[in-house]
Design an enzyme around this catalytic site. Structure first.
Site, PDB file in Angstrom:
ATOM      1  CG  HIS A  10      39.023  31.170  35.445  1.00  0.00           C
ATOM      2  ND1 HIS A  10      38.688  32.464  35.128  1.00  0.00           N
ATOM      3  CD2 HIS A  10      40.362  31.179  35.654  1.00  0.00           C
ATOM      4  CE1 HIS A  10      39.769  33.219  35.135  1.00  0.00           C
ATOM      5  NE2 HIS A  10      40.806  32.455  35.464  1.00  0.00           N
ATOM      6  CG  HIS A  12      45.403  30.260  35.664  1.00  0.00           C
ATOM      7  ND1 HIS A  12      45.687  31.130  34.633  1.00  0.00           N
ATOM      8  CD2 HIS A  12      44.354  30.799  36.326  1.00  0.00           C
ATOM      9  CE1 HIS A  12      44.855  32.160  34.685  1.00  0.00           C
ATOM     10  NE2 HIS A  12      44.027  31.986  35.705  1.00  0.00           N
ATOM     11  CE  LYS A  96      40.522  35.879  31.640  1.00  0.00           C
ATOM     12  NZ  LYS A  96      41.270  35.075  32.590  1.00  0.00           N
ATOM     13  CG  HIS A 133      41.338  39.720  34.607  1.00  0.00           C
ATOM     14  ND1 HIS A 133      41.920  38.799  35.446  1.00  0.00           N
ATOM     15  CD2 HIS A 133      41.380  40.909  35.275  1.00  0.00           C
ATOM     16  CE1 HIS A 133      42.310  39.404  36.563  1.00  0.00           C
ATOM     17  NE2 HIS A 133      41.998  40.689  36.475  1.00  0.00           N
ATOM     18  CG  HIS A 168      38.304  36.139  38.298  1.00  0.00           C
ATOM     19  ND1 HIS A 168      38.240  37.445  37.864  1.00  0.00           N
ATOM     20  CD2 HIS A 168      39.324  35.588  37.615  1.00  0.00           C
ATOM     21  CE1 HIS A 168      39.183  37.653  36.964  1.00  0.00           C
ATOM     22  NE2 HIS A 168      39.852  36.538  36.789  1.00  0.00           N
ATOM     23  CG  ASP A 241      41.570  32.920  38.783  1.00  0.00           C
ATOM     24  OD1 ASP A 241      42.325  32.488  37.883  1.00  0.00           O
ATOM     25  OD2 ASP A 241      41.667  34.069  39.242  1.00  0.00           O
TER      26      ASP A 241
HETATM   27  O1  DOR Z   1      45.281  35.904  40.910  1.00  0.00           O
HETATM   28  C1  DOR Z   1      45.308  35.633  39.725  1.00  0.00           C
HETATM   29  N1  DOR Z   1      46.203  34.760  39.219  1.00  0.00           N
HETATM   30  N2  DOR Z   1      44.427  36.216  38.904  1.00  0.00           N
HETATM   31  C2  DOR Z   1      44.503  36.084  37.578  1.00  0.00           C
HETATM   32  O2  DOR Z   1      43.733  36.686  36.896  1.00  0.00           O
HETATM   33  C3  DOR Z   1      45.587  35.276  36.955  1.00  0.00           C
HETATM   34  C4  DOR Z   1      46.104  34.293  37.885  1.00  0.00           C
HETATM   35  C5  DOR Z   1      47.414  33.652  37.443  1.00  0.00           C
HETATM   36  O3  DOR Z   1      47.549  33.323  36.270  1.00  0.00           O
HETATM   37  O4  DOR Z   1      48.279  33.449  38.292  1.00  0.00           O
HETATM   38 ZN    ZN Z   2      42.532  33.311  36.027  1.00  0.00          ZN
END
Ligand code: DOR
Ligand code: ZN
Length: 334
Positions: A10, A12, A96, A133, A168, A241
């Site tokens: 997971h 980003h 997702k 999520h 998470h 995450d």
């Molecule tokens: O804290 C978070 N940031 N939780 C998420 O689910 C998405 C993530 C983000 O993309 O910044």
């Molecule tokens: Zn995430």
């Protein structure tokens, strides 16, 4: 000490000019990663996802030429089976599910739960993993995750062959629910939810760089998450995450949710597992159970980690990382 090269189930990476730096930070610690689709615009077509994957591979080249991004799409009710097949053909392994409005870039998320069932049925048939999520919109912030558990249970019951990842997990109740559900339901655990409670965000001072969704909760929730991670159960594996937001987007009146853990993930995990006396459970947690669940082969690559104190920089690529300014004991040997 040698460890299997971790997989991050997971992560980003964003898009645009900032993305290559984030890719390099991630690829420095991980051999493979599930790349989240909440970019702007969102990842919803084979064409966009193929292009994104190409950009990620180009950015990773100097750090880890064999880095493998495992791609995802953002779930919506409009996909046809052919759309899903086209996305699978360009390296998509999961979709997702973002409930509407619960986190960063989720305003276009799902508000009609049953409306997604036809697409979820196609995912089950095609063997695509559903990443969830798990937070219920509109609930009090600490109750959002527990309130969502019933939806995961419904999905597991209605789609018994569907693989579901409760992403998470942040509450003892979700850990319990995942344990009780069948082998097709697993959970990812982040580094920050292993380490923090709500006190680390608002207990004594407001720490915006710790603010994330779902919120870290009570000490007993953290204890349950740690127990699950250290248990050796194949239902719990690492998904960081790691979610970079530039410093100015966090230190402002309406700050974004996300903890940037990619630059420090492995040293912190070694520290936490060692401190708890469960170093023996780390290899499966970082590079075994997740691969097994996703049905991909376990990595044969290794990483060397040495006891050599280093201080985490105040910023990395314009983002304040987890443990910024702290001295960590373990370091990845390059
Ligand atoms: O804290 C978070 N940031 N939780 C998420 O689910 C998405 C993530 C983000 O993309 O910044
Ligand atoms: Zn995430």
């Amino acid at each position: 000490m040698h460890l299997p090269l971790p997989d991050d189930f997971h992560a980003h990476l964003r898009q645009g000019d900032l993305m290559p730096g984030y890719v390099r930070d991630l690829a420095a610690q991980f051999g493979r990663a599930i790349i989240m689709p909440n970019t702007v615009p969102a990842m919803t077509s084979a064409k966009a996802i193929a292009e994104y994957k190409k950009e990620i591979l180009a950015a990773a080249k100097d750090v880890r030429p064999d880095f493998e991004p495992l791609m995802t799409f953002k779930l919506n009710p409009n996909y046809t089976e052919q759309d899903l097949k086209d996305m699978m053909a360009v390296g998509v392994v999961a979709g997702k599910y973002y409930p509407a409005g619960v986190t960063t870039n989720s305003a276009d998320g799902i508000s009609d739960f049953e409306g997604i069932f036809p697409v979820v049925a196609m995912m089950e048939k095609l063997g695509l993993v559903l990443c969830v999520h798990g937070e219920e919109p509109g609930e009090f912030c600490l109750d959002r995750e527990p309130a969502f558990i019933k939806r995961v249970e419904t999905l597991a019951e209605k789609f018994p062959k569907l693989k579901i990842v409760f992403e998470h997990v942040s509450s003892a109740k979700s850990v319990e629910a995942v344990k009780k559900l069948g082998p097709n339901v697993a959970a990812t655990i982040t580094v920050h939810h292993l380490m923090m409670t709500l006190d680390d965000i608002v207990g004594d001072a407001l720490r915006p760089h710790h603010f994330c969704k779902p919120l870290p909760k009570r000490p007993e929730d953290r204890a349950a998450i740690r127990k699950a991670a250290f248990s050796g159960s194949p239902k719990f594996f690492l998904g960081t995450d790691s979610a970079p937001h530039q410093l100015g987007k966090k230190e402002c009146p309406c700050g974004a949710a996300g903890v940037y853990s990619a630059p420090v993930a492995l040293p912190l995990l070694v520290q936490e597992f060692e401190k708890a006396g469960h170093l023996d459970k780390l290899p499966d947690f970082i590079a075994g159970f997740g691969a097994d669940f996703y049905g991909i082969s376990r990595t044969t690559k290794q990483v060397e980690i040495v006891k050599e104190p280093w201080t985490v920089p105040a910023t990395v690529n314009g983002v304040v990382p987890l443990a910024a300014g702290e001295t960590l004991e373990w370091k990845i040997k390059r």
